[in-house]
Design a protein around this motif. Structure first.
Motif, PDB file in Angstrom:
ATOM      1  N   THR B  69      -5.132  79.987 -54.836  1.00  0.00           N
ATOM      2  CA  THR B  69      -5.200  80.798 -56.063  1.00  0.00           C
ATOM      3  C   THR B  69      -6.587  81.409 -56.209  1.00  0.00           C
ATOM      4  N   PRO B  70      -6.708  82.378 -57.092  1.00  0.00           N
ATOM      5  CA  PRO B  70      -8.045  82.896 -57.377  1.00  0.00           C
ATOM      6  C   PRO B  70      -8.912  81.817 -58.012  1.00  0.00           C
ATOM      7  N   SER B  71     -10.200  81.909 -57.809  1.00  0.00           N
ATOM      8  CA  SER B  71     -11.110  81.027 -58.532  1.00  0.00           C
ATOM      9  C   SER B  71     -11.189  81.518 -59.974  1.00  0.00           C
ATOM     10  N   PHE B  72     -11.745  80.711 -60.842  1.00  0.00           N
ATOM     11  CA  PHE B  72     -11.658  81.049 -62.268  1.00  0.00           C
ATOM     12  C   PHE B  72     -12.778  80.406 -63.058  1.00  0.00           C
ATOM     13  N   GLU B  73     -13.015  80.999 -64.209  1.00  0.00           N
ATOM     14  CA  GLU B  73     -13.924  80.407 -65.188  1.00  0.00           C
ATOM     15  C   GLU B  73     -13.074  79.764 -66.279  1.00  0.00           C
ATOM     16  N   GLN B  74     -13.698  78.876 -66.983  1.00  0.00           N
ATOM     17  CA  GLN B  74     -13.083  78.219 -68.136  1.00  0.00           C
ATOM     18  C   GLN B  74     -12.327  79.211 -69.031  1.00  0.00           C
ATOM     19  N   GLY B  75     -11.076  78.870 -69.344  1.00  0.00           N
ATOM     20  CA  GLY B  75     -10.338  79.668 -70.338  1.00  0.00           C
ATOM     21  C   GLY B  75      -9.615  80.873 -69.772  1.00  0.00           C
ATOM     22  N   GLU B  76      -9.819  81.157 -68.481  1.00  0.00           N
ATOM     23  CA  GLU B  76      -9.155  82.312 -67.890  1.00  0.00           C
ATOM     24  C   GLU B  76      -7.728  81.998 -67.461  1.00  0.00           C
ATOM     25  N   TYR B  77      -7.044  83.031 -67.005  1.00  0.00           N
ATOM     26  CA  TYR B  77      -5.648  82.875 -66.626  1.00  0.00           C
ATOM     27  C   TYR B  77      -5.455  81.804 -65.564  1.00  0.00           C
ATOM     28  N   TRP B  78      -6.217  81.875 -64.501  1.00  0.00           N
ATOM     29  CA  TRP B  78      -6.003  80.926 -63.399  1.00  0.00           C
ATOM     30  C   TRP B  78      -6.506  79.541 -63.744  1.00  0.00           C
ATOM     31  N   ALA B  79      -7.273  79.444 -64.799  1.00  0.00           N
ATOM     32  CA  ALA B  79      -7.655  78.121 -65.295  1.00  0.00           C
ATOM     33  C   ALA B  79      -6.445  77.439 -65.915  1.00  0.00           C
ATOM     34  N   LYS B  80      -5.630  78.218 -66.602  1.00  0.00           N
ATOM     35  CA  LYS B  80      -4.389  77.671 -67.171  1.00  0.00           C
ATOM     36  C   LYS B  80      -3.465  77.210 -66.055  1.00  0.00           C
ATOM     37  N   PHE B  81      -3.394  78.044 -65.037  1.00  0.00           N
ATOM     38  CA  PHE B  81      -2.568  77.688 -63.889  1.00  0.00           C
ATOM     39  C   PHE B  81      -3.049  76.354 -63.306  1.00  0.00           C
ATOM     40  N   SER B  82      -4.349  76.237 -63.226  1.00  0.00           N
ATOM     41  CA  SER B  82      -4.942  75.024 -62.670  1.00  0.00           C
ATOM     42  C   SER B  82      -4.604  73.794 -63.512  1.00  0.00           C
ATOM     43  N   GLU B  83      -4.504  73.983 -64.804  1.00  0.00           N
ATOM     44  CA  GLU B  83      -4.107  72.858 -65.665  1.00  0.00           C
ATOM     45  C   GLU B  83      -2.711  72.368 -65.296  1.00  0.00           C
ATOM     46  N   GLY B  84      -1.868  73.315 -64.954  1.00  0.00           N
ATOM     47  CA  GLY B  84      -0.532  72.934 -64.516  1.00  0.00           C
ATOM     48  C   GLY B  84      -0.583  72.136 -63.224  1.00  0.00           C
ATOM     49  N   ILE B  85      -1.500  72.512 -62.341  1.00  0.00           N
ATOM     50  CA  ILE B  85      -1.667  71.758 -61.095  1.00  0.00           C
ATOM     51  C   ILE B  85      -2.109  70.332 -61.408  1.00  0.00           C
ATOM     52  N   ASP B  86      -3.038  70.212 -62.342  1.00  0.00           N
ATOM     53  CA  ASP B  86      -3.498  68.883 -62.747  1.00  0.00           C
ATOM     54  C   ASP B  86      -2.317  68.007 -63.157  1.00  0.00           C
TER      55      ASP B  86
END
Lengths: 353, 353
Positions: B69-86
């Motif tokens: 996935t794209p890298s991301f900063e806090q609060g961005e779209y791919w950060a949300k995606f990353s939460e799902g991965i968690d």
DNA sequence: TTATATTATGTGAACGAACACATCGGCAAA
DNA sequence: TTTGCCGATGTGTTCGTTCACATAATATAA
């Protein structure tokens, strides 16, 4: 989360037996302070994540969870909820969790009360309760509290229970949103009509009452000058709505929009098509029933407000699973998203779970 | 789904050993036709559901899944995606599934290509791919096909791959919906503006391009006479948008609404507040970033269109889990709901998974 | 000191499925 | 008849955790 440490590893690292580690992890006592110290030291260095698979295999307890919801016909709201139960059942089956479904008549509080004693007899480890009848639910929850059986509430929130968690929308706010969606389609001072769907003996469910409250709040916050008329309509085969509605609309041609706070917008749909007032009246309803979808697509209903019943079902059962099997606790209140459905996005609304 | 039969039960019922039952269940051969018949007869009468818990404990295979996935900063779209991965990681940990995250720069196709070889080296049993760079993704998928490594696509759909499944919204339709939401706020023949966010070397992602297509389709289907202007804006610290936007709006005061098809509506928010045109322009954006929420609440953005990134992440990993561990296959294409967020329902949008 | 509680610790057998391995029986070639 | 082979079948160990039970160590009472 890299390497998976096992109890055996911890035992070896701290120079005690697996039994001792187990006692410490589960705080079962019967451990000397030296052993306690040695193991705790090791535990600090590694991040032990118990293997839940192995745990639940070893425990092999049988759990029975009872769900208490209205009975339903194909395509109705509680049918969607039931689909969520199906999914949860599949997913939790291997954990020795069986789900028993008790259904009551959503228009008959007494039918709910009758189930209460059956729950006590049935013997179960957890209950999911649809909160349609506030007072009866409170009776049930005090019983469950006494029996020490955990329960989850769904649908509308009820204060002062000891439920382990709640899943459902914020009813008041969902009515408020309905207000916004309705008012942005008409002029500020137009008249609107609230349809109330009353069966004999029915006392507005907690949910429906609070939605109307929220709706009216939006109306008055914006200082709308139009009046909110109220029309009581009959349930299926309980009376002639056609006559009733014809009379109403003949008298009130200035009414520009209508709303109904339960899931039966489709009932109105039928009449509106016949009466040919579909184009002159904006209508908003609740919940993604098959029958409602039809009218949303045709344009008769402009918006449906939905609340992911499958997800509610799934999550409430998973919450009980977490509580019973994993010994975890959840947030006490989980307000679900309030989904806004229109003709264009309804096809994709399938609520992955 | 009442009683849970075990292999041992089947063996006893059919008068053979567990080994034989096991061979039959897994079609491993080396079984006489009599034994086969006896066991099959029993299997017909009961509904054997293997205990997945016990199975995965016994198999004790280790799976490594890589997410791309794209890298991301806090609060961005791919950060949300990353939460799902968690979340998925937590849930799948006990099944010996570890997840390794590879990140690329979403504005630099080359950074994606560089990861491809690293994936081959890493050695893994499954991959989740964010499909921003169409051509590069196709290169990767042919490699994975050759290596026989299963993969799941997320974000925008790409045809002609052998992915085991896809999760994401229908980009075209989500643009179409944006069109509807925008046009119902202005007059049919008003002008609108599309903001394009271009970093150097950026070629519009598949997703963004298709959304604009859908948007324009709505516009022309309804025979809107207004023009769709296009303004290219700079990314953060890449140029002076203030000047650019001031110039644009001075020249085009008749523009009533704007839209941006990536998640950066918040970038515009900043300028609009400064330029004080927030009240005269309706703006629609995508995705529930923290920064976007702020402007949705303030009213500067009227709608956000969202796509449940956490659910996408969770589901794509679970799909790989089902494929690898449970030997099940999913629907090849799963279009996610297209969520419509407004000021009033944004607080509840937390995508339970 | 010996006998008896009391506490601490270790051991081993489940749980259900998977699979390696041992064994048995039948058959054919020597 | 004996030997080897091979397909069919059963047995037993493993996975990580839990828990009952056995054993060891210590304290307390007689």
């Amino acid at each position: 989360m890299n390497k998976a440490y096992r109890i055996k590893d911890i035992a070896k690292l701290s120079g005690v037996s697996t039994g001792t580690v187990d006692r410490i992890l589960h705080k079962r006592g019967r451990v000397s302070s030296e052993a306690q110290a040695k193991v705790e030291k090791v535990l600090k260095h590694i991040n032990y994540q118990p293997n839940l698979i192995a745990r639940s295999l070893a425990l092999k307890k049988n759990y029975k969870i009872i769900t208490l919801t209205p009975s339903f016909e194909q395509g109705e709201y509680w049918a969607k909820f039931s689909e969520g139960i199906d999914k949860a059942q599949q997913e939790l089956f291997s954990y020795n969790i069986i789900i028993e479904r008790f259904c009551f008549n959503q228009y008959d509080r007494n039918s709910f009360d009758l189930l209460i004693s059956r729950i006590e007899q049935a013997g179960c480890q957890g209950v999911v309760i649809a909160t349609l009848f506030r007072e009866s639910v409170l009776n049930l929850t005090t019983l469950l509290d006494r029996l020490q059986i955990p329960y989850v509430l769904v649908d509308a929130y009820i204060e002062n229970t000891h439920c382990i968690t709640y899943y459902g929308t914020h009813s008041y706010d969902s009515g408020y949103i309905a207000g916004r969606l309705l008012m942005e389609q008409i002029d500020k001072n137009d008249d609107v009509v609230v349809f109330r769907f009353i069966r004999k003996g029915d006392q507005c469910s907690t949910q429906v009452a609070k939605r109307e409250e929220g709706f009216r709040a939006y109306f008055s916050e914006r200082a709308c000058q139009g009046t909110i008329q109220v029309v009581q309509i009959y349930g299926e085969k309980e009376g002639d709505n056609k006559e009733l509605l014809t009379a109403f609309f003949n008298k009130n041609r200035q009414v520009k929009a209508g709303i109904i706070f339960n899931s039966r917008a489709c009932l109105l749909g039928e009449y509106f098509e016949e009466l040919n007032i579909a184009n002159s009246l904006k209508l908003i309803g609740y919940d993604v029933l098959d029958a409602n979808i039809k009218y949303l697509k045709s344009g008769l209903i402009t918006h449906l407000i939905a609340q992911r019943p499958e997800v509610q079902a799934m999550n409430s059962l998973k919450a009980l699973f977490r509580y019973l099997v994993l010994d975890m606790k959840d947030e006490p209140v989980n307000y679900m998203p309030i989904d806004v459905l229109i003709k264009e996005n309804i096809t994709y609304y399938n609520n992955y779970i």
